[in-house]
Design a protein around this motif. Structure first.
Motif, PDB file in Angstrom:
ATOM      1  N   GLY A 214       0.403  -1.341   0.065  1.00 55.00           N
ATOM      2  CA  GLY A 214       0.180   0.058   0.231  1.00 55.00           C
ATOM      3  C   GLY A 214       1.154   1.258  -0.042  1.00 55.00           C
ATOM      4  N   GLN A 215       2.237   0.883  -0.189  1.00 55.00           N
ATOM      5  CA  GLN A 215       3.479   2.372  -0.293  1.00 55.00           C
ATOM      6  C   GLN A 215       3.756   3.098  -1.270  1.00 55.00           C
ATOM      7  OE1 GLN A 215       5.910   3.020   2.923  1.00 55.00           O
ATOM      8  NE2 GLN A 215       3.856   3.625   4.774  1.00 55.00           N
ATOM      9  N   THR A 216       4.249   3.681  -1.976  1.00 55.19           N
ATOM     10  CA  THR A 216       4.938   4.073  -3.362  1.00 55.19           C
ATOM     11  C   THR A 216       6.387   4.437  -2.835  1.00 55.19           C
ATOM     12  OG1 THR A 216       2.740   4.790  -4.120  1.00 55.19           O
ATOM     13  CG2 THR A 216       5.028   5.074  -4.982  1.00 55.19           C
ATOM     14  N   PHE A 217       7.213   3.466  -3.508  1.00 52.78           N
ATOM     15  CA  PHE A 217       8.444   3.940  -3.279  1.00 52.78           C
ATOM     16  C   PHE A 217       9.535   4.363  -4.711  1.00 52.78           C
ATOM     17  CE2 PHE A 217       7.946   1.189   0.192  1.00 52.78           C
ATOM     18  CZ  PHE A 217       8.103   1.736   1.612  1.00 52.78           C
ATOM     19  N   SER A 218       9.853   5.316  -4.543  1.00 56.33           N
ATOM     20  CA  SER A 218      11.002   5.364  -5.648  1.00 56.33           C
ATOM     21  C   SER A 218      11.607   4.657  -5.947  1.00 56.33           C
ATOM     22  CB  SER A 218      11.681   7.165  -5.278  1.00 56.33           C
ATOM     23  OG  SER A 218      12.126   7.528  -6.499  1.00 56.33           O
ATOM     24  N   LEU A 219      12.262   4.288  -6.916  1.00 55.12           N
ATOM     25  CA  LEU A 219      13.364   3.269  -7.741  1.00 55.12           C
ATOM     26  C   LEU A 219      14.696   3.966  -7.624  1.00 55.12           C
ATOM     27  CD1 LEU A 219      11.527   0.274  -9.209  1.00 55.12           C
ATOM     28  CD2 LEU A 219      11.882  -0.090  -6.999  1.00 55.12           C
ATOM     29  N   GLU A 220      14.314   5.266  -7.745  1.00 54.87           N
ATOM     30  CA  GLU A 220      15.984   6.138  -8.278  1.00 54.87           C
ATOM     31  C   GLU A 220      16.864   5.519  -6.737  1.00 54.87           C
ATOM     32  OE1 GLU A 220      15.394  10.109  -9.283  1.00 54.87           O
ATOM     33  OE2 GLU A 220      13.340   9.285  -8.134  1.00 54.87           O
ATOM     34  N   GLU A 221      17.727   5.956  -7.387  1.00 57.27           N
ATOM     35  CA  GLU A 221      18.673   5.796  -6.276  1.00 57.27           C
ATOM     36  C   GLU A 221      18.945   7.019  -6.127  1.00 57.27           C
ATOM     37  OE1 GLU A 221      22.427   4.784  -4.016  1.00 57.27           O
ATOM     38  OE2 GLU A 221      21.200   3.974  -5.428  1.00 57.27           O
ATOM     39  N   PRO A 222      18.704   7.369  -4.791  1.00 62.45           N
ATOM     40  CA  PRO A 222      18.705   9.547  -3.871  1.00 62.45           C
ATOM     41  C   PRO A 222      20.429   9.499  -3.824  1.00 62.45           C
ATOM     42  CG  PRO A 222      17.845   7.560  -2.349  1.00 62.45           C
ATOM     43  CD  PRO A 222      19.144   6.611  -3.333  1.00 62.45           C
ATOM     44  N   PRO A 223      20.151  10.458  -4.567  1.00 63.41           N
ATOM     45  CA  PRO A 223      21.975  11.657  -4.238  1.00 63.41           C
ATOM     46  C   PRO A 223      22.124  11.726  -3.283  1.00 63.41           C
ATOM     47  CG  PRO A 223      20.247  13.106  -4.819  1.00 63.41           C
ATOM     48  CD  PRO A 223      19.007  12.232  -4.517  1.00 63.41           C
ATOM     49  N   TYR A 224      22.684  11.195  -2.529  1.00 61.49           N
ATOM     50  CA  TYR A 224      23.803  10.520  -1.073  1.00 61.49           C
ATOM     51  C   TYR A 224      24.221  11.889  -0.484  1.00 61.49           C
ATOM     52  CZ  TYR A 224      21.703   5.892  -0.788  1.00 61.49           C
ATOM     53  OH  TYR A 224      20.801   4.993  -0.901  1.00 61.49           O
ATOM     54  N   ARG A 225      25.207  12.297  -1.037  1.00 57.87           N
ATOM     55  CA  ARG A 225      26.560  13.590  -1.694  1.00 57.87           C
ATOM     56  C   ARG A 225      25.351  14.372  -1.103  1.00 57.87           C
ATOM     57  NH1 ARG A 225      30.884  13.258  -4.798  1.00 57.87           N
ATOM     58  NH2 ARG A 225      31.490  11.940  -4.148  1.00 57.87           N
ATOM     59  N   ALA A 226      24.217  14.801  -2.032  1.00 53.96           N
ATOM     60  CA  ALA A 226      23.998  16.693  -1.557  1.00 53.96           C
ATOM     61  C   ALA A 226      22.448  15.968  -0.460  1.00 53.96           C
ATOM     62  CB  ALA A 226      22.918  16.479  -3.009  1.00 53.96           C
ATOM     63  N   VAL A 227      22.129  15.076  -0.155  1.00 51.90           N
ATOM     64  CA  VAL A 227      21.499  15.405   1.067  1.00 51.90           C
ATOM     65  C   VAL A 227      22.504  15.419   2.202  1.00 51.90           C
ATOM     66  CG1 VAL A 227      19.195  13.336   1.652  1.00 51.90           C
ATOM     67  CG2 VAL A 227      20.024  13.733  -0.162  1.00 51.90           C
ATOM     68  N   PHE A 228      23.301  14.975   2.486  1.00 55.22           N
ATOM     69  CA  PHE A 228      23.972  14.722   3.285  1.00 55.22           C
ATOM     70  C   PHE A 228      24.821  16.265   3.554  1.00 55.22           C
ATOM     71  CE2 PHE A 228      28.189  15.465   4.995  1.00 55.22           C
ATOM     72  CZ  PHE A 228      28.200  14.572   6.800  1.00 55.22           C
ATOM     73  N   LEU A 229      25.193  16.471   2.074  1.00 59.42           N
ATOM     74  CA  LEU A 229      25.712  18.506   2.394  1.00 59.42           C
ATOM     75  C   LEU A 229      24.275  19.237   2.645  1.00 59.42           C
ATOM     76  CD1 LEU A 229      27.858  18.543  -0.692  1.00 59.42           C
ATOM     77  CD2 LEU A 229      28.243  18.170   1.877  1.00 59.42           C
ATOM     78  N   ALA A 230      22.611  18.791   2.324  1.00 60.43           N
ATOM     79  CA  ALA A 230      21.812  19.900   2.349  1.00 60.43           C
ATOM     80  C   ALA A 230      21.691  19.344   4.630  1.00 60.43           C
ATOM     81  CB  ALA A 230      20.651  19.303   1.723  1.00 60.43           C
ATOM     82  N   MET A 231      21.575  18.436   4.776  1.00 55.95           N
ATOM     83  CA  MET A 231      21.541  18.096   6.220  1.00 55.95           C
ATOM     84  C   MET A 231      23.050  19.097   6.882  1.00 55.95           C
ATOM     85  SD  MET A 231      20.206  14.824   6.173  1.00 55.95           S
ATOM     86  CE  MET A 231      19.247  13.914   7.817  1.00 55.95           C
ATOM     87  N   ALA A 232      24.117  19.528   6.302  1.00 58.01           N
ATOM     88  CA  ALA A 232      25.043  20.043   7.253  1.00 58.01           C
ATOM     89  C   ALA A 232      24.851  20.981   6.859  1.00 58.01           C
ATOM     90  CB  ALA A 232      26.016  19.594   6.644  1.00 58.01           C
ATOM     91  N   LEU A 233      24.464  21.381   5.705  1.00 56.10           N
ATOM     92  CA  LEU A 233      23.561  23.265   5.893  1.00 56.10           C
ATOM     93  C   LEU A 233      22.887  23.504   6.641  1.00 56.10           C
ATOM     94  CD1 LEU A 233      23.429  23.746   1.671  1.00 56.10           C
ATOM     95  CD2 LEU A 233      24.898  25.184   3.340  1.00 56.10           C
ATOM     96  N   LEU A 234      21.795  22.503   6.942  1.00 56.85           N
ATOM     97  CA  LEU A 234      20.114  22.813   8.029  1.00 56.85           C
ATOM     98  C   LEU A 234      21.056  22.833   9.391  1.00 56.85           C
ATOM     99  CD1 LEU A 234      17.477  23.040   8.099  1.00 56.85           C
ATOM    100  CD2 LEU A 234      17.628  20.342   8.329  1.00 56.85           C
ATOM    101  N   CYS A 235      21.564  21.837   9.630  1.00 53.65           N
ATOM    102  CA  CYS A 235      22.590  22.142  11.424  1.00 53.65           C
ATOM    103  C   CYS A 235      23.053  23.053  11.505  1.00 53.65           C
ATOM    104  CB  CYS A 235      22.971  21.218  11.597  1.00 53.65           C
ATOM    105  SG  CYS A 235      21.946  19.289  11.340  1.00 53.65           S
ATOM    106  N   ILE A 236      24.015  23.639   9.793  1.00 51.42           N
ATOM    107  CA  ILE A 236      24.842  24.427  10.638  1.00 51.42           C
ATOM    108  C   ILE A 236      24.166  26.026  10.583  1.00 51.42           C
ATOM    109  CG2 ILE A 236      26.499  26.274   8.947  1.00 51.42           C
ATOM    110  CD1 ILE A 236      28.143  23.313   8.725  1.00 51.42           C
ATOM    111  N   GLY A 237      23.050  25.788   9.721  1.00 50.06           N
ATOM    112  CA  GLY A 237      21.912  27.501   9.826  1.00 50.06           C
ATOM    113  C   GLY A 237      21.196  27.784  10.815  1.00 50.06           C
ATOM    114  N   THR A 238      21.238  26.006  11.340  1.00 45.90           N
ATOM    115  CA  THR A 238      20.442  26.499  12.817  1.00 45.90           C
ATOM    116  C   THR A 238      20.874  26.927  13.469  1.00 45.90           C
ATOM    117  OG1 THR A 238      18.582  24.608  12.353  1.00 45.90           O
ATOM    118  CG2 THR A 238      18.854  24.673  13.962  1.00 45.90           C
ATOM    119  N   THR A 239      22.536  26.239  13.516  1.00 42.39           N
ATOM    120  CA  THR A 239      22.936  27.085  14.678  1.00 42.39           C
ATOM    121  C   THR A 239      23.207  28.320  14.597  1.00 42.39           C
ATOM    122  OG1 THR A 239      24.276  24.641  14.944  1.00 42.39           O
ATOM    123  CG2 THR A 239      25.501  26.467  16.269  1.00 42.39           C
ATOM    124  N   LEU A 240      23.850  29.466  14.029  1.00 44.56           N
ATOM    125  CA  LEU A 240      24.562  30.160  13.590  1.00 44.56           C
ATOM    126  C   LEU A 240      22.827  31.498  13.444  1.00 44.56           C
ATOM    127  CD1 LEU A 240      26.043  30.254   9.847  1.00 44.56           C
ATOM    128  CD2 LEU A 240      26.833  30.494  12.585  1.00 44.56           C
TER     129      LEU A 240
END
Length: 117
Positions: A20-46
Motif C-alpha cells: 500500500g505504499q509507493t517507493f521511488s526506485l531511483e537512487e537518492p543523491p546521498y552526497r547532496a542530501v548529506f550536504l543539505a543536512m549539514a547546511l541545515l544544522c549549520i544554519g540552525t546553529t548560526l
C-alpha cells in the motif's frame, strides 16, 4: 486518470508499490542530501546564536571581546539564513521523495560532485 499514470510509472521503473505504499526506485543523491543536512544544522546553529546575541540573551562581548557589537550578530543571522534556507529545502524534498509523496522525486535534487561519463 491517476491509475494510468501510476501504471506507466511502474512499467518504466520509477516507482514500486509494496504493502500500500509507493517507493521511488531511483537512487537518492546521498552526497547532496548529506550536504543539505549539514547546511541545515549549520544554519540552525548560526541563526540560534545570532538571535540570542541580538536579543541580549547572550553577551557578545564575552564571545568576541570588548569591541564586539551587534554587527557580528547580524552577520551570524544573515549567514544562518543563507545556509538554512537551501539546507531545509533540499532536506524536505529528499524526505518527501523518500516517503513517496506525489509530486516529489529525487530527480528534483541537484547532484553534487557526480560526473557523468
Amino acid at each position: 486518470g491517476r491509475g494510468g499514470l501510476f501504471l506507466e510509472m511502474m512499467r518504466r521503473g520509477y516507482v514500486e508499490y509494496v504493502n500500500g505504499q509507493t517507493f521511488s526506485l531511483e537512487e537518492p543523491p546521498y552526497r547532496a542530501v548529506f550536504l543539505a543536512m549539514a547546511l541545515l544544522c549549520i544554519g540552525t546553529t548560526l541563526l540560534t546564536v545570532g538571535s540570542m546575541v541580538l536579543t541580549g540573551y547572550v553577551d557578545a562581548k564575552k564571545w568576541w571581546g570588548p569591541e564586539a557589537g551587534q554587527g557580528q550578530a547580524v552577520a551570524l543571522v544573515v549567514l544562518g539564513a543563507l545556509t538554512f534556507v537551501p539546507g531545509s529545502y533540499v532536506t524536505f524534498v529528499a524526505w518527501m521523495a523518500y516517503r513517496g509523496a506525489p509530486g516529489y522525486s529525487f530527480a528534483m535534487i541537484p547532484r553534487v560532485g557526480e560526473h557523468e561519463d
